[in-house]
Design an enzyme around this catalytic site. Structure first.
Site, PDB file in Angstrom:
ATOM      1  N   HIS A 306       0.920  -1.279  -0.109  1.00 52.18           N
ATOM      2  CA  HIS A 306      -0.063  -0.076  -0.124  1.00 52.18           C
ATOM      3  C   HIS A 306       0.765   1.215   0.018  1.00 52.18           C
ATOM      4  O   HIS A 306       1.723   1.276   0.694  1.00 52.18           O
ATOM      5  CB  HIS A 306      -0.965  -0.036   1.256  1.00 52.18           C
ATOM      6  N   ASP A 363      -7.936  -5.249  -0.115  1.00 51.48           N
ATOM      7  CA  ASP A 363      -8.405  -6.112  -1.087  1.00 51.48           C
ATOM      8  C   ASP A 363      -7.954  -7.660  -1.112  1.00 51.48           C
ATOM      9  O   ASP A 363      -8.568  -8.501  -1.856  1.00 51.48           O
ATOM     10  CB  ASP A 363      -8.079  -5.634  -2.421  1.00 51.48           C
TER      11      ASP A 363
HETATM   12  N1  CMC Z   1       4.167  -7.842  -4.772  1.00 49.21           N
HETATM   13  C1  CMC Z   1       5.702  -7.788  -5.006  1.00 49.21           C
HETATM   14  N2  CMC Z   1       6.119  -6.647  -4.675  1.00 49.21           N
HETATM   15  C2  CMC Z   1       5.688  -5.462  -4.447  1.00 49.21           C
HETATM   16  C3  CMC Z   1       4.350  -5.400  -4.097  1.00 49.21           C
HETATM   17  C4  CMC Z   1       3.499  -6.553  -4.297  1.00 49.21           C
HETATM   18  N3  CMC Z   1       2.142  -6.760  -4.132  1.00 49.21           N
HETATM   19  N4  CMC Z   1       4.018  -4.059  -3.727  1.00 49.21           N
HETATM   20  C5  CMC Z   1       4.969  -3.574  -3.673  1.00 49.21           C
HETATM   21  N5  CMC Z   1       6.009  -4.444  -4.159  1.00 49.21           N
HETATM   22  C6  CMC Z   1       7.329  -3.757  -3.983  1.00 49.21           C
HETATM   23  C7  CMC Z   1       8.026  -2.973  -5.205  1.00 49.21           C
HETATM   24  O1  CMC Z   1       8.256  -3.992  -6.164  1.00 49.21           O
HETATM   25  C8  CMC Z   1       8.903  -2.219  -5.115  1.00 49.21           C
HETATM   26  O2  CMC Z   1      10.005  -2.956  -4.714  1.00 49.21           O
HETATM   27  P1  CMC Z   1      11.598  -2.264  -5.040  1.00 49.21           P
HETATM   28  O3  CMC Z   1      11.717  -1.201  -3.887  1.00 49.21           O
HETATM   29  O4  CMC Z   1      12.604  -3.225  -4.890  1.00 49.21           O
HETATM   30  O5  CMC Z   1      11.552  -1.651  -6.247  1.00 49.21           O
HETATM   31  C9  CMC Z   1       8.503  -1.824  -3.482  1.00 49.21           C
HETATM   32  O6  CMC Z   1       7.778  -3.140  -3.037  1.00 49.21           O
HETATM   33  C10 CMC Z   1       7.664  -0.750  -3.171  1.00 49.21           C
HETATM   34  O7  CMC Z   1       6.430  -0.787  -4.039  1.00 49.21           O
HETATM   35  P2  CMC Z   1       6.043   0.597  -5.112  1.00 49.21           P
HETATM   36  O8  CMC Z   1       5.194  -0.052  -6.212  1.00 49.21           O
HETATM   37  O9  CMC Z   1       7.082   1.586  -5.253  1.00 49.21           O
HETATM   38  O10 CMC Z   1       4.787   1.107  -4.144  1.00 49.21           O
HETATM   39  P3  CMC Z   1       3.814   2.076  -4.403  1.00 49.21           P
HETATM   40  O11 CMC Z   1       3.388   3.015  -3.085  1.00 49.21           O
HETATM   41  O12 CMC Z   1       4.059   2.991  -5.615  1.00 49.21           O
HETATM   42  O13 CMC Z   1       2.632   1.285  -4.918  1.00 49.21           O
HETATM   43  C11 CMC Z   1       0.609  -0.340  -5.021  1.00 49.21           C
HETATM   44  C12 CMC Z   1       1.653   0.749  -3.822  1.00 49.21           C
HETATM   45  C13 CMC Z   1      -0.469  -0.679  -3.836  1.00 49.21           C
HETATM   46  C14 CMC Z   1       0.447   0.265  -6.117  1.00 49.21           C
HETATM   47  C15 CMC Z   1       1.537  -1.893  -4.893  1.00 49.21           C
HETATM   48  O14 CMC Z   1       2.045  -2.121  -3.524  1.00 49.21           O
HETATM   49  C16 CMC Z   1       0.886  -2.844  -5.547  1.00 49.21           C
HETATM   50  O15 CMC Z   1       1.155  -2.794  -7.027  1.00 49.21           O
HETATM   51  N6  CMC Z   1       0.318  -3.712  -4.879  1.00 49.21           N
HETATM   52  C17 CMC Z   1      -0.489  -4.933  -5.596  1.00 49.21           C
HETATM   53  C18 CMC Z   1      -1.840  -4.023  -6.241  1.00 49.21           C
HETATM   54  C19 CMC Z   1      -2.862  -3.922  -5.029  1.00 49.21           C
HETATM   55  O16 CMC Z   1      -3.009  -4.827  -4.354  1.00 49.21           O
HETATM   56  N7  CMC Z   1      -3.562  -2.789  -4.915  1.00 49.21           N
HETATM   57  C20 CMC Z   1      -4.516  -2.453  -3.957  1.00 49.21           C
HETATM   58  C21 CMC Z   1      -4.094  -1.429  -2.924  1.00 49.21           C
HETATM   59  S1  CMC Z   1      -5.145  -1.247  -1.482  1.00 49.21           S
HETATM   60  C22 CMC Z   1      -6.774  -0.547  -2.340  1.00 49.21           C
HETATM   61  C23 CMC Z   1      -6.928   0.829  -2.951  1.00 49.21           C
HETATM   62  O17 CMC Z   1      -6.303   1.242  -3.762  1.00 49.21           O
HETATM   63  O18 CMC Z   1      -7.971   1.567  -2.429  1.00 49.21           O
END
Ligand code: CMC
Length: 427
Positions: A306, A363
């Protein structure tokens, strides 16, 4: 006197006020930055940028705290119903019984849409994703209710709010009815707000809809947990579209589109599809944990991570418990729940996830409950939208009442410098 932050640029020191919120969060107010220095801030994804001051929802991602208007999400999920929470979010206080009855009765006045909307629904392919259809229908609603565009008073605003609270569930339910070739239904205005959502979706023609209180309670709780989450992607979209004074329905339609994406609300559908494909692949969770950590592999563990929570998402804790209770209550044994729990256990003990503070989000378990309630997978994000509706409305209303300026970020241009035009025959 409040604190200031000092920025030094090219030998010149400039002071900026530091703003403090009621929970002691701090922000540097850089409104005067460009005028005094000629520079702007750059923050793709707004990871560090506050877009507004808001009195609606407080969340502390480090401590795993979520409150609506000061009330703990745990208390609201346990003790309130969805319509009370909607009132709280939109108007700022828990309603008295009389206020709640009036709100519900005013919504009941709008449990219908123009019959011509049916023609629009009919024009979509049955295979269309319900979120795309819902976004289009919400936008189309403006054409049938042009009076809600120009909001000039609190009364205009109230009328627009009760209208959309009444009509949005009808549109949401009809996206399902279109998909399943079922006759469009107007529900039953005698029912509670959440009961009527289920009736709108599932009532058979010539049969009275049978209420299952366990299903209603479970859905009520899920809707409360999804009702607001401060400046997330879809809410920011609603506020920014609304800031141009586009009407409420147009702003909400944009919010639905933003929510659809799998990185946001679309994750609930993506999670169940992921769990189902792991099950069909033999249930080897370790294999998928490995894939999630492999930077060469686009696979991510959906429902994990998140932007703001760097600790347990408090909504996920409630939903996980609720998933166990609902499945037991309804006598359902869903093998994907075991797969989900196994993935969670491994992730919480895995260095990759621990180091990056990746926890299950709202989710991760919600789809398992929706599935147990008989809601088809492609409708999961529509259910999220039904829950988020009061939050979007509250945020839009706050933005309009505060007369916030139009949302318009700046950029740093990195393209070509000025060049001479070359006519077509010389290229
Ligand atoms: N599986 C594997 N690795 C992950 C995941 C995941 N679900 N989420 C983040 N990471 C890793 C990412 O690769 C990165 O690694 P590194 O630092 O080595 O590059 C690190 O963790 C930080 O992730 P980020 O993508 O830079 O973080 P963000 O804040 O931009 O993204 C997120 C947040 C929710 C989009 C992301 O965690 C994600 O894609 N999760 C899966 C989709 C999901 O469950 N979304 C629902 C969010 S809650 C509902 C809502 O939005 O209301």
């Amino acid at each position: 006197m409040s604190d200031t932050a000092t920025l030094e640029y090219k030998g010149k020191k400039i002071e900026f006020p530091v703003i403090e919120g009621t929970e002691n969060e701090l922000a540097i107010d850089i409104k005067a930055l460009r005028a005094s220095t000629g520079i702007i801030t750059l923050d793709p994804g707004y990871k560090n940028t506050g877009s507004c001051e808001s009195a609606i929802t407080y969340l502390d991602g480090e401590k795993g705290i979520l409150r609506y208007r000061g009330y703990k999400i745990e208390d609201l999920a346990e003790k309130a119903d969805f319509l009370e929470v909607a009132y709280l979010l939109i108007f700022g206080e828990l309603p008295t019984k009389a206020q709640l009855d009036k709100f519900h009765n005013d919504i009941r006045e709008h449990l219908e849409v123009d019959e011509d909307i049916k023609k629009i629904v009919d024009s979509f392919p049955r295979t269309a994703h319900p979120m795309g259809v819902l976004s289009s229908l919400t936008s189309a609603l403006t054409a049938f209710n042009p009076s809600v565009v120009n909001i000039n008073s609190e009364e205009d605003m109230y009328n627009a709010v009760v209208k959309i609270m009444g009509k949005f569930p009808i549109l949401a339910a009809w996206t399902l009815r279109r998909r399943n070739s079922k006759p469009y239904d107007y529900g039953d205005s005698e029912l509670g707000y959440v009961e009527n959502i289920l009736c709108l979706m599932f009532k058979k023609p010539n049969e009275k809809y049978k209420i299952n209180p366990k299903v209603v309670d479970a859905l009520d709780k899920l809707l409360i947990l999804h009702a607001d989450h401060e400046q997330n992607c879809s809410t920011s979209t609603v506020r920014i579209v609304g800031s141009s004074h586009a009407g409420l329905f147009a702003s909400l339609s944009a919010g639905v589109s933003a929510l659809w994406g799998p990185l946001h609300g679309g994750a609930n559908q993506a999670v169940i599809e992921m769990l189902e494909s792991i099950r069909q692949d033999g249930g080897d969770t370790a294999k998928y944990m490995k894939k999630a950590k492999d930077k060469e592999d686009p696979f991510r563990l959906m429902g994990f991570g998140h932007r703001v929570y760097k600790n347990f998402d408090p909504r996920a804790k409630i939903i996980k418990k609720s998933a166990d209770e609902v499945l037991a209550d309804l006598g359902i044994n869903d093998p994907v729940l075991t797969i989900a729990k196994s993935l969670e256990k491994q992730a919480l003990e895995d260095d990759y996830f621990v180091k990056r503070k990746l926890y299950p989000n709202v989710d991760f378990y919600s789809g398992i409950i929706y599935r147990a309630l008989g809601i088809p997978t492609e409708m999961f994000t529509v259910m999220f939208a039904l829950g988020r509706l009061p939050g979007w409305i509250a945020q839009w209303r706050e933005m309009r009442l505060k007369q916030e300026p139009i949302g318009r970020p700046r950029q740093i241009y990195v393209g070509e410098n000025q060049r001479e035009f070359v006519s077509l025959d010389k290229r």
